[in-house]
Design an enzyme around this catalytic site. Structure first.
Site, mmCIF file in Angstrom:
data_model
loop_
_atom_site.group_PDB
_atom_site.id
_atom_site.type_symbol
_atom_site.label_atom_id
_atom_site.label_comp_id
_atom_site.label_asym_id
_atom_site.label_seq_id
_atom_site.Cartn_x
_atom_site.Cartn_y
_atom_site.Cartn_z
ATOM 1 N N HIS A 1 7.592 6.826 10.349
ATOM 2 C CA HIS A 1 6.851 6.708 9.101
ATOM 3 C C HIS A 1 6.125 8.047 8.943
ATOM 4 O O HIS A 1 4.906 8.136 9.117
ATOM 5 C CB HIS A 1 5.874 5.540 9.203
ATOM 6 C CG HIS A 1 5.252 5.125 7.902
ATOM 7 N ND1 HIS A 1 5.448 5.826 6.729
ATOM 8 C CD2 HIS A 1 4.437 4.088 7.598
ATOM 9 C CE1 HIS A 1 4.769 5.222 5.762
ATOM 10 N NE2 HIS A 1 4.155 4.168 6.256
ATOM 11 N N LYS B 1 23.528 -8.163 -2.343
ATOM 12 C CA LYS B 1 24.840 -8.705 -2.652
ATOM 13 C C LYS B 1 25.963 -7.922 -1.984
ATOM 14 O O LYS B 1 27.110 -8.007 -2.395
ATOM 15 C CB LYS B 1 25.052 -8.709 -4.165
ATOM 16 C CG LYS B 1 24.073 -9.607 -4.906
ATOM 17 C CD LYS B 1 24.224 -9.449 -6.402
ATOM 18 C CE LYS B 1 23.038 -10.066 -7.141
ATOM 19 N NZ LYS B 1 22.887 -9.504 -8.478
ATOM 20 N N ARG C 1 0.799 -1.222 0.000
ATOM 21 C CA ARG C 1 0.000 0.000 0.000
ATOM 22 C C ARG C 1 0.832 1.273 0.000
ATOM 23 O O ARG C 1 0.531 2.190 -0.759
ATOM 24 C CB ARG C 1 -1.045 0.008 1.110
ATOM 25 C CG ARG C 1 -0.586 -0.380 2.447
ATOM 26 C CD ARG C 1 -1.763 -0.489 3.397
ATOM 27 N NE ARG C 1 -2.643 -1.597 3.060
ATOM 28 C CZ ARG C 1 -3.951 -1.597 3.252
ATOM 29 N NH1 ARG C 1 -4.543 -0.544 3.751
ATOM 30 N NH2 ARG C 1 -4.666 -2.649 2.961
ATOM 31 N N THR C 2 1.877 1.325 0.818
ATOM 32 C CA THR C 2 2.652 2.566 0.844
ATOM 33 C C THR C 2 3.334 2.787 -0.505
ATOM 34 O O THR C 2 3.341 3.895 -1.040
ATOM 35 C CB THR C 2 3.691 2.527 1.980
ATOM 36 O OG1 THR C 2 3.004 2.268 3.199
ATOM 37 C CG2 THR C 2 4.431 3.841 2.094
ATOM 38 N N ARG D 1 12.065 2.783 2.021
ATOM 39 C CA ARG D 1 11.563 2.007 3.159
ATOM 40 C C ARG D 1 12.598 0.947 3.479
ATOM 41 O O ARG D 1 13.167 0.322 2.574
ATOM 42 C CB ARG D 1 10.234 1.341 2.847
ATOM 43 C CG ARG D 1 9.928 0.265 3.899
ATOM 44 C CD ARG D 1 8.538 -0.203 3.898
ATOM 45 N NE ARG D 1 7.626 0.824 4.335
ATOM 46 C CZ ARG D 1 6.348 0.556 4.659
ATOM 47 N NH1 ARG D 1 5.886 -0.670 4.605
ATOM 48 N NH2 ARG D 1 5.550 1.515 5.045
#
Lengths: 426, 345
Positions: free
Chosen positions: B167, B115, B87-88, B137
């Site tokens: 957030h 990696k 959703r975000t 995020r």
């Protein structure tokens, strides 16, 4: 024969409680003369130590050289060079290398490598348990015979208390210390910084003070029972300081060390999420910091250590949760200790020097830490007032993980002399 | 104060559609110099007002037949998601698209992050690819702050959730939604219920709502809500009854299912019994109480389905649509701020 004359310095030797202006003459790796004025005729090298302190070579009771096994972080060659630059003439690397130092052959590897490539003395700490696996004791007698001066599974606590009990018992036969990395691995599990105001505010998993305190408490009880000797590494909490103070008052064979970062930084400093401020134990609260300083002043904390712990730039570029614990410290320890204890006049020069020389030597039973006539010529000449700025990019260490980059420092080693030879000159 | 020249630049560089009220950005007191949004802690009240006002002016765009204005045409936005989020990520993606930006996803499974690429390498890549804004995020607290150190002034960085830390866009959309429902929020009592300790939504909301004078009451079991939260000037309750009595707003947080395995709560049933919100418990709050949830919900755990879907109480759908508007506003403001006024936040 080569003769090194150190002129006009302030000679500070805590072993004999001497603090006066004396010239020092070194020959054949030994101190041969101490006098107000020594004639420079016949000296092959003269160091003018005017306004400098001439002290026994500094001893670091706790560091990590990552050799064997992790040359991308540090080697005996680079680590000892950094130590020399920081004023240390003797260092005690921990056994948690790859493989861990748990056999005589590995102690010999370290010593031979150091003879060939090293700059300072290494007094190796060997593993308590084979492979650091906490199942069987490593061969203490054989390890000591090869040159190890103490035993530790540092990096991790010994959760197997039965094994620790036997280690404390068996080591008495050799009059050796067990060095404890005191934390409870379940309580600290997953944490990255001190659990308190800042960890909660920043949403970073915390390592509670109790993680250290419960471990110190249970190990003190094992010392009480076994009458063994324990040395607590990198003490960070006020609770642990209090427990150690009480154990000492009870007459137990307990000693402890502190690190510079726990004295000059606190958990408040981690608000920039800088992984170079992540170490274990973590930077604690202001109250802990005050308790540590008090512990040093009243002798509860016997020695100053560095806990030099190199890690690669890549590892320390990760998040504060993923980055490994530890910072480098050989080149910053002396000025930081001076900042906290000497420039604030909390400790006299004699008492200050003691924490870096006689005390660590006596904890480990090594024949260093004094510069009387006849002693090995391990000498640090330092300028306690030199103003300078630490630039980590010029460190002799292979790693760059220091929170003190660009910090203003006051005090620095000018000459580091090992066995009569100048190994570092700043 | 902005110079005239800067104001001119500001309007010259974009093609303004006639029918949108951009006047807001030209007003005299406008002094936006923020480049990054990493936390709500350092937001000024004027900035908050401007974000919400801008969001309001953008809010009708997604309701049009042609859902696009050229405000960010030619700008490149990169969604840098180290953690799954539908959703975000979609909300940001749509926000960018409604403003005509080119937006692309850079997710952990398709990049070299796993990696062993360092943050510096990532920053360099973003720069070389020509990003104007990066939305990040990460499952670990602090990563956006570390990345910001390596990004040049030309790239705006938005924290879309870092570990348990913050957030901020969620808090701003929550605020927008509450203001939409109540108008002024001063002295309104809000109860935030759930796993506060591990919640970035709670933290960003606490720091933000404190600035606006709300009466903040946190609620959850002691393992998820240490008493020490009182240090930050909020009220702490281990009883839901105390927390929601007389509340104007109840914000329910998602309970991560793994809390039970980690020994923090005995069972979901017990959690639901003590902290789950339903029609019965909500009666303790004010009559016109509103309920928020950042989503996705665990229906039947922290909130009952009936309550979540009850339009009398629930603002949950409004949160979703407002989220897009607030993110449009932020993208617009942050990208243009860095464009015309190269300052760090």
């Amino acid at each position: 024969m080569a003769k090194l004359l150190i002129k006009s310095g302030r000679y500070i030797n805590p072993k004999t409680n001497t603090d006066e202006n004396l010239d020092v003459l070194v020959s054949d790796g030994k101190i041969v003369e101490l006098k107000k004025e020594i004639n420079s005729n016949g000296a092959t090298q003269i160091i003018d130590a005017k306004n400098l302190w001439v002290v026994p070579g500094l001893i670091d009771i706790h560091c990590h050289l990552r050799d064997p096994g992790q040359p991308e972080k540090e080697t005996i060659e680079t680590g000892t060079r950094a130590a020399a630059s920081g004023g240390f003439t003797s260092i005690c690397p921990m056994a948690n290398t790859i493989p861990p130092v748990d056999t005589a052959a590995l102690v010999e590897y370290v010593n031979k490598t150091n003879q060939k490539f090293g700059s300072v003395n290494i007094f190796q700490i060997a593993a308590v348990s084979k492979g650091l696996m906490q199942e069987e004791l490593s061969p203490f007698e054989e390890l000591k015979g090869a040159g190890a001066v103490g035993f530790s599974d540092d990096g991790k606590p010994i959760e197997n208390l039965k094994l620790l009990r036997h280690a404390l018992e068996y080591a008495q036969m050799l009059d050796a210390n067990i060095i404890s990395h005191a934390e409870d691995s379940r309580l600290c599990c997953g944490g990255a910084v001190h659990e308190g105001h800042w960890s909660i505010k920043l949403g970073i998993p915390g390592i509670p003070s109790s993680s250290e305190a419960v471990c110190v408490a249970r190990e003190i009880e094992l010392v009480r029972q076994t009458k063994g000797k324990i040395h607590f590494a990198h003490i960070s909490t006020k609770e642990a300081v209090e427990l150690i103070r009480k154990a000492k008052a009870d007459g137990l064979n307990v000693t402890a060390e502190v690190t510079p970062h726990h004295l000059v930084l606190t958990d408040e400093d981690v608000q920039d999420f800088n992984p170079n401020k992540k170490m274990n134990p973590p930077l604690r609260s202001k109250e802990d910091q005050i308790a540590l300083i008090k512990g040093v002043l009243d002798g509860t904390l016997d020695t100053f250590a560095t806990d030099h712990a190199p890690h690669t730039f890549e590892e320390k570029s990760r998040s504060i949760l993923e980055a490994p614990f530890g910072i480098i410290g050989f080149e910053t320890a002396l000025p930081l200790y001076l900042e906290v204890f000497y420039h604030t006049k909390k400790l006299s020069p004699l008492d200050f020097v003691k924490k870096l020389t006689v005390n660590p030597a006596s904890v480990l039973g090594i024949k260093r830490g004094s510069i009387s006539v006849g002693d090995v010529a391990d000498i640090t000449i330092l300028n306690p007032n030199l103003d300078w700025t630490y630039d980590v990019s010029s460190s002799f260490s292979k790693s760059r993980n220091s929170p003190f980059h660009m910090r203003h420092m006051k005090g620095k080693a000018a000459y580091t002399i090992v066995n009569g030879h100048v190994v570092s000159k700043n | 104060m902005k110079t005239q020249k800067e104001n001119k630049l500001f309007t010259e560089n974009i093609t303004q559609p006639e029918d949108i009220d951009f006047e807001i950005l030209k007003r005299k007191d406008f002094n936006w110099s923020r480049k990054n949004l990493l936390t709500t802690r350092d937001l000024l009240e004027e900035e908050i007002d401007l974000i919400l006002d801008t969001a309001k002016s953008f809010s009708e765009i997604p309701t049009r037949a042609v859902k696009k204005v050229p405000a960010l045409r030619g700008k490149v936005i990169i969604n840098l998601f180290y953690e799954n989020s539908t959703r975000t990520r979609s909300s940001f993606e749509l926000a960018g698209k409604y403003l005509s930006a080119d937006i692309t996803n850079f997710s952990v499974s398709t990049s070299s992050i796993k990696k062993g690429e360092t943050l510096q390498d990532t920053a360099q890549s973003l720069l070389q690819m020509g990003a104007d804004a990066v939305i990040i995020r990460h499952p670990h607290s602090g990563i956006p702050f570390q990345l910001a150190e390596f990004l040049p002034n030309s790239i705006s960085l938005i924290n879309a959730g870092d570990g348990s830390n913050e957030h901020p866009t969620q808090a701003l959309l929550d605020l927008y939604t509450m203001k939409e429902a109540f108008g002024s929020l001063e002295k309104k009592k809000i109860a935030i219920v759930g796993d506060i300790l591990h919640s970035r939504v709670a933290r960003s909301n606490i720091w933000l709502l404190q600035k606006l004078g709300l009466d903040i009451h946190l609620c959850g079991p002691p393992t998820l809500l240490p008493k020490s939260f009182v240090d930050y000037g909020v009220n702490v309750h281990w009883s839901l009854k105390d927390a929601i009595s007389n509340a104007d707003i109840v914000m329910v947080l998602r309970l991560q299912m793994e809390r039970q395995n980690k020994g923090l709560i005995p069972s979901l049933d017990e959690y639901h019994r003590l902290f789950g919100l339903d029609h019965e418990k909500i009666k303790l709050a004010k009559k016109d109480v509103k309920v928020l949830h950042p989503g996705p919900m665990n229906r039947g755990v922290e909130i009952t389905s009936n309550l979540a879907d009850d339009p009398k109480y629930s603002l949950i759908n409004r949160q979703v649509s407002n989220g897009v508007a607030v993110r449009m506003a932020l993208l617009y403001l942050l990208i243009f701020a860095s464009f015309i006024k190269p300052q760090t936040s």
